[in-house]
Design a protein around this motif. Structure first.
Motif, PDB file in Angstrom:
ATOM      1  N   SER A  39       0.652  -1.347   0.325  1.00  0.00           N
ATOM      2  CA  SER A  39       0.207   0.463   0.022  1.00  0.00           C
ATOM      3  C   SER A  39       1.213   1.383   0.226  1.00  0.00           C
ATOM      4  O   SER A  39       0.378   2.421  -0.780  1.00  0.00           O
ATOM      5  N   THR A  40       1.727   1.420   0.540  1.00  0.00           N
ATOM      6  CA  THR A  40       3.063   2.662   0.331  1.00  0.00           C
ATOM      7  C   THR A  40       3.346   2.840  -1.061  1.00  0.00           C
ATOM      8  O   THR A  40       4.128   3.381  -0.816  1.00  0.00           O
ATOM      9  N   GLU A  88       5.692  -2.964   6.805  1.00  0.00           N
ATOM     10  CA  GLU A  88       5.246  -3.017   5.320  1.00  0.00           C
ATOM     11  C   GLU A  88       6.313  -4.428   5.425  1.00  0.00           C
ATOM     12  O   GLU A  88       5.713  -5.065   3.978  1.00  0.00           O
TER      13      GLU A  88
END
Length: 95
Positions: A39-40, A88
């Protein structure tokens, strides 16, 4: 010399075996070059060895209560380490 008729394969059997071998080869190639994007926006290699490394990193993160870890991501030149958060690494492993 004798022929064992029961062990001879038909053209259809040979073609079927070749198709299966081709499928397995293509599947392995896809697995070896798999990449996931979290998502990052960071991308991680997702081949079997990389998944094991992600798992090992998660174990380290949890045992040592680490918030960040240096990682060589798939979207950065090889060998250059990027700081990744524990979340992450966990997300990349989950994907």
């Amino acid at each position: 010399m004798s022929i064992k008729w029961g062990t001879l394969k038909t053209a259809e059997q040979i073609e079927q075996e070749a198709a299966i071998a081709n499928f397995k080869s293509n599947r392995q190639s896809q697995l070896d070059s798999a990449i996931v994007t979290i998502s990052t926006g960071k991308s991680f290699d997702a081949d079997e060895k990389s998944i094991t490394r992600l798992h090992n990193a998660i174990t380290y993160i949890k045992e040592h209560n680490v918030a960040e870890i240096p990682w060589s991501t798939a979207d950065v030149d090889s060998g250059i380490m990027v700081t990744c958060s524990a979340d992450e690494i966990i997300e990349a492993h989950r994907l």
